[in-house]
Design a protein around this motif. Sequence first.
Motif, PDB file in Angstrom:
ATOM      1  N   ARG A 152     -84.546 -13.817  41.230  1.00  0.00           N
ATOM      2  CA  ARG A 152     -84.832 -15.254  41.297  1.00  0.00           C
ATOM      3  C   ARG A 152     -85.445 -15.655  39.971  1.00  0.00           C
ATOM      4  O   ARG A 152     -86.561 -15.230  39.641  1.00  0.00           O
ATOM      5  CB  ARG A 152     -85.795 -15.536  42.455  1.00  0.00           C
TER       6      ARG A 152
ATOM      7  N   LEU B 142     -80.504 -16.134  43.054  1.00  0.00           N
ATOM      8  CA  LEU B 142     -80.716 -17.388  43.765  1.00  0.00           C
ATOM      9  C   LEU B 142     -80.698 -18.551  42.792  1.00  0.00           C
ATOM     10  O   LEU B 142     -81.156 -18.426  41.651  1.00  0.00           O
ATOM     11  CB  LEU B 142     -82.067 -17.376  44.481  1.00  0.00           C
TER      12      LEU B 142
ATOM     13  N   THR C 227     -82.331 -11.937  51.623  1.00  0.00           N
ATOM     14  CA  THR C 227     -81.323 -12.364  50.657  1.00  0.00           C
ATOM     15  C   THR C 227     -80.308 -11.256  50.366  1.00  0.00           C
ATOM     16  O   THR C 227     -79.119 -11.533  50.209  1.00  0.00           O
ATOM     17  CB  THR C 227     -81.982 -12.805  49.336  1.00  0.00           C
TER      18      THR C 227
END
Length: 404
Positions: A144, A167, A279
């Motif tokens: 991320r 992400l 995730t």
Amino acid sequence: MRTICFYFQVHQPFRIKPYRFFDIGEDHYYWDDYSNRSIIRKVAQKCYLPMNELLLELIRRYNGKFKVTFSISGVCLDQFELYAPDVLESFQRLVATGHVELLSETDAHALCSLANKEEFVRMVESHKEKIKRLFNGYEPKVFRNTELIYSDKIGAMVAEMGFEAMLTEGAKHILGWKSPNFVYQNSVDPNLRILLKNFQLSDDIAFRFSNKTWSDYPLTTEKFVNWINAIPQEQEVLNLFMDYETFGEHQWAETGIFEFMRSLPEAVFRYTNFSFSTTTEAARNAKPIAKIQVPTPISWADEERDLTAWLGNDLQNEAFTKLYELEAQVQKIDDPDIIRDWKYLQTSDHFYYMCTKFFSDGAVHSYFSHYDTPYDAFINYMNVLSDFILRVKNKLKALEAVDK
């Protein structure tokens, strides 16, 4: 089966103390220890500790079927170690359940992916080592980037570092008619899977939950579940990405935000065909439907979903440029104080405080800033940076003298 992916960003910057022009060359310590400690303890009591306890309760109640993902910035972990070891221990208990995933990010929550690849890689490796040290050898598989910043080029760098997925924001101007509720691929390296935030449903919780002027106020689990069920069946992954401070800090306990989260898993399990995933699980289990083309960086911020919250005016760009001009010089110096300050000065919040946007997004920017004006933020930062530049130059001169 379709799945919901809850991801929470946990971040607090090291705030800079008031630093005058006359302090340059005299005072080499920049950090507001009192404010930093006070804020961490306040947020710990309002958000981190009660919400961590709630999530642990939900994971146990549903025997691991309820799962969440965290990205905890390195500068926030540093403050947990300094000021809130009880908070760090509560995150460690969550991760030990095996049903909580940790993501990788830049150690200082920095914008270095936009400036210098080498520094970006160093920051990511530093954060990975910190996660490994604090969480019993844990190794993140998903990345991320700071502020969900992403582009084709940045994604390719992340893939090169060995991550499985990344992400970012489900920005309208990128998706067009397409939905964020699928897994996509990086356009340069298709092996990197891309998870996109459903900003509509995420922001219903993060920003609109307590807004009494909102047409859908109050938000109940029944209402939220109805919205989830309205998502077309072929859309497999609902990514709900938000700041962890949503719970108890941005949305106070009195709004009912904790009760909403306590009852949401039961409503999802009972009334929908959605499960919960981390995730990594979402990226692995859903088949990517297409490559996503992002030639210009996007982020989570403001209506534009671009970089203008951090690099949208001359003040921000001058500070950013002067900071990263120092990269090659700093790398020649082996001094823990210099390295610490170099790292903490890169934190994106310092640039966010300098944002001069007004109108619809201005209130959000002022809410997160402890400065009276963006110009005060700029002056304070540049005073500190001026002193830091002097320190770097003096260290290099000393090294040159030793070499001679």
